[in-house]
Write an enzyme that holds these catalytic residues in place. Structure first.
Site, PDB file in Angstrom:
ATOM      1  N   SER A 196       1.946   9.290  29.352  1.00 25.07           N
ATOM      2  CA  SER A 196       1.489  10.682  29.218  1.00 25.07           C
ATOM      3  C   SER A 196       0.759  11.120  30.478  1.00 25.07           C
ATOM      4  O   SER A 196       1.339  11.129  31.554  1.00 25.07           O
ATOM      5  CB  SER A 196       0.615  10.817  27.967  1.00 25.07           C
ATOM      6  OG  SER A 196       0.256  12.163  27.739  1.00 25.07           O
ATOM      7  N   THR A 197      -0.545  11.444  30.362  1.00 28.05           N
ATOM      8  CA  THR A 197      -1.307  11.953  31.508  1.00 28.05           C
ATOM      9  C   THR A 197      -1.285  10.939  32.655  1.00 28.05           C
ATOM     10  O   THR A 197      -1.612   9.782  32.475  1.00 28.05           O
ATOM     11  CB  THR A 197      -2.762  12.227  31.096  1.00 28.05           C
ATOM     12  OG1 THR A 197      -2.763  12.995  29.907  1.00 28.05           O
ATOM     13  CG2 THR A 197      -3.495  12.976  32.189  1.00 28.05           C
ATOM     14  N   HIS A 223       5.150  12.695  27.823  1.00 24.29           N
ATOM     15  CA  HIS A 223       4.693  13.947  27.227  1.00 24.29           C
ATOM     16  C   HIS A 223       4.807  15.059  28.268  1.00 24.29           C
ATOM     17  O   HIS A 223       4.166  15.007  29.308  1.00 24.29           O
ATOM     18  CB  HIS A 223       3.237  13.825  26.766  1.00 24.29           C
ATOM     19  CG  HIS A 223       3.049  12.813  25.679  1.00 24.29           C
ATOM     20  ND1 HIS A 223       1.843  12.193  25.454  1.00 24.29           N
ATOM     21  CD2 HIS A 223       3.897  12.317  24.758  1.00 24.29           C
ATOM     22  CE1 HIS A 223       1.963  11.362  24.431  1.00 24.29           C
ATOM     23  NE2 HIS A 223       3.198  11.406  24.001  1.00 24.29           N
ATOM     24  N   MET A 316      -3.603  10.006  27.666  1.00 20.09           N
ATOM     25  CA  MET A 316      -4.713  10.305  26.772  1.00 20.09           C
ATOM     26  C   MET A 316      -4.346  10.001  25.334  1.00 20.09           C
ATOM     27  O   MET A 316      -3.185  10.055  24.957  1.00 20.09           O
ATOM     28  CB  MET A 316      -5.046  11.797  26.875  1.00 20.09           C
ATOM     29  CG  MET A 316      -6.273  12.081  27.698  1.00 20.09           C
ATOM     30  SD  MET A 316      -6.604  13.833  27.734  1.00 20.09           S
ATOM     31  CE  MET A 316      -5.630  14.310  29.125  1.00 20.09           C
ATOM     32  N   ASP A 319      -1.083   7.735  21.288  1.00 14.93           N
ATOM     33  CA  ASP A 319       0.352   7.737  20.980  1.00 14.93           C
ATOM     34  C   ASP A 319       1.023   6.482  21.538  1.00 14.93           C
ATOM     35  O   ASP A 319       0.836   6.129  22.703  1.00 14.93           O
ATOM     36  CB  ASP A 319       1.025   8.991  21.555  1.00 14.93           C
ATOM     37  CG  ASP A 319       2.499   9.084  21.174  1.00 14.93           C
ATOM     38  OD1 ASP A 319       2.856   8.621  20.060  1.00 14.93           O
ATOM     39  OD2 ASP A 319       3.291   9.602  21.973  1.00 14.93           O
TER      40      ASP A 319
END
Length: 378
Positions: A196-197, A223, A316, A319
């Site tokens: 993600s991030t 994401h 973050m 998930d």
């Protein structure tokens, strides 16, 4: 405070500069270094204010975001840049160009160029500021304080703790006892990555270094908003020795191919007698996301059991952490990005604490380790 992360806000809208400034001002550990209405003013101010991170709009008069990034590159400025833009007109293509010019990551403004509801993306923005800005400060030999080290009012204590965990800023706990395996690890027939991030930069590193003769298919949940994953896959394909494409429903899972989940669609696996394909769905969010790494990992574990390699990387929240454990239980091997190289040590931290990570690996070693595991006969 000298140990705060200094943020330069660059946006042509005075309202947006003020709204973004309020987010920075209200977050312990962050401070506004300066504001600028376009790229030219930003370049003029950088030597004087020496920020640790830049929040950059793309559509501005006189010098827009892309022009600023080109000039930043020419001048050898290494201060990280997070794009915060409505990204209208050729949005995905422009965003990928910004990333290729050295921007670290991007966030969409929630409702156009003037987004009075900017608070909707506050947690994501704050996570990026601490992640990228903190890493830059550490590289400069400067101290970095996280919010837990600043005074917090008692009423805010629980909220602060939750936010720290979400942003991956709280220290990792000792890992739990790993779950029991149902079978021993077998050969690797598929690789599943959840990220993600910090992912756009991290995947560029991994896929530019991946072996061109790797014969194991790779499935990725990154994401990202809908409409951006196709251009993102194309940008990775240009630097990767393997084929990279945005996944389409029914795409074959085959050696030498990397499939990137579409924004806003879950990616799952369907095994057939002669081959395996991916299936896309718009079923409800899982772990707060669609696509969800947990959905991908659960599906891969069911279809491939002990012939899967699961990888959880910077991001973050949590998930993917739960069902990385399902891959582990089924006998698959699991890798987690380490804290030092993660922009946000959230997702891999939770997986590590749950005992679901076989081995922690740095970003620079991740491609090598993936290839070594995938090529080892078992």
């Amino acid at each position: 405070m000298s140990d705060e992360i200094g943020v330069l806000i660059v946006d042509d809208s005075a309202l947006m500069r003020n709204l973004i400034g309020r987010i920075v001002d209200s977050t312990p550990g962050l401070v506004i270094a300066e504001k600028a209405m376009n790229g030219k003013f930003a370049l003029d101010k950088i030597p004087r204010v020496n920020p640790d991170i830049i929040i950059l709009d793309l559509e501005m008069p006189e010098m827009n975001g892309i022009e600023f990034l080109r000039e930043r590159k020419k001048l050898g400025i290494t201060i990280p840049v997070v794009i915060l833009s409505s990204i209208a007109r050729r949005g995905a293509e422009i965003t990928m160009e910004a990333l290729s010019l050295g921007a670290s990551d991007f966030i969409q403004k929630p409702s156009g160029s003037i987004s009075e509801d900017i608070h909707v993306v506050k947690d994501t923005l704050v996570g990026m500021l601490f992640g990228y800005g903190g890493a830059y400060r550490r590289a400069q030999g400067k101290k970095v304080l996280v919010p837990s080290e600043y005074p917090v009012k008692p009423a805010q204590q629980t909220q602060s703790s939750d936010l720290l965990a979400h942003l991956g800023l709280s220290p990792p706990a000792a890992p739990a006892v790993p779950p029991s395996r149902l079978r021993k690890p077998g050969r690797t027939d598929v690789i599943a990555i959840g990220i993600s991030t910090g992912g756009p930069d991290a995947l560029r590193v991994v896929f530019s270094q991946i072996d061109g003769d790797l014969k194991v298919p790779i499935l990725v949940v990154q994401h990202m908003p809908p409409g951006f994953t196709n251009e993102f896959a194309k940008s990775l394909d240009r630097i990767c020795p393997l084929e990279v494409k945005e996944a389409e429903d029914g795409d074959a899972i085959k050696p030498g191919r990397i499939l990137i989940a579409q924004g806003s669609k879950h990616l799952e696996v369907e095994k057939k007698p002669l081959n395996a394909v991916v299936r896309l769905s718009e079923s409800p969010l899982v772990s707060g996301h669609r696509p969800s790494a947990d959905v991908l990992f659960a599906s891969v574990a069911m279809a491939y059991q002990n012939n899967a390699l699961g990888v959880i990387m910077t991001g973050m929240g949590r998930d993917g952490a739960q069902h990385l454990g399902t891959i582990y239980k089924e006998g698959g091997i699991t890798l987690g990005q380490d804290e030092a190289s993660s922009v946000v040590y959230g997702m891999p931290r939770v997986a590590f604490e749950l005992g679901h990570v076989t081995e922690q690996v740095s970003l620079q070693n991740m491609a090598r380790r993936i290839c070594d595991v995938a090529k080892t006969p078992r």
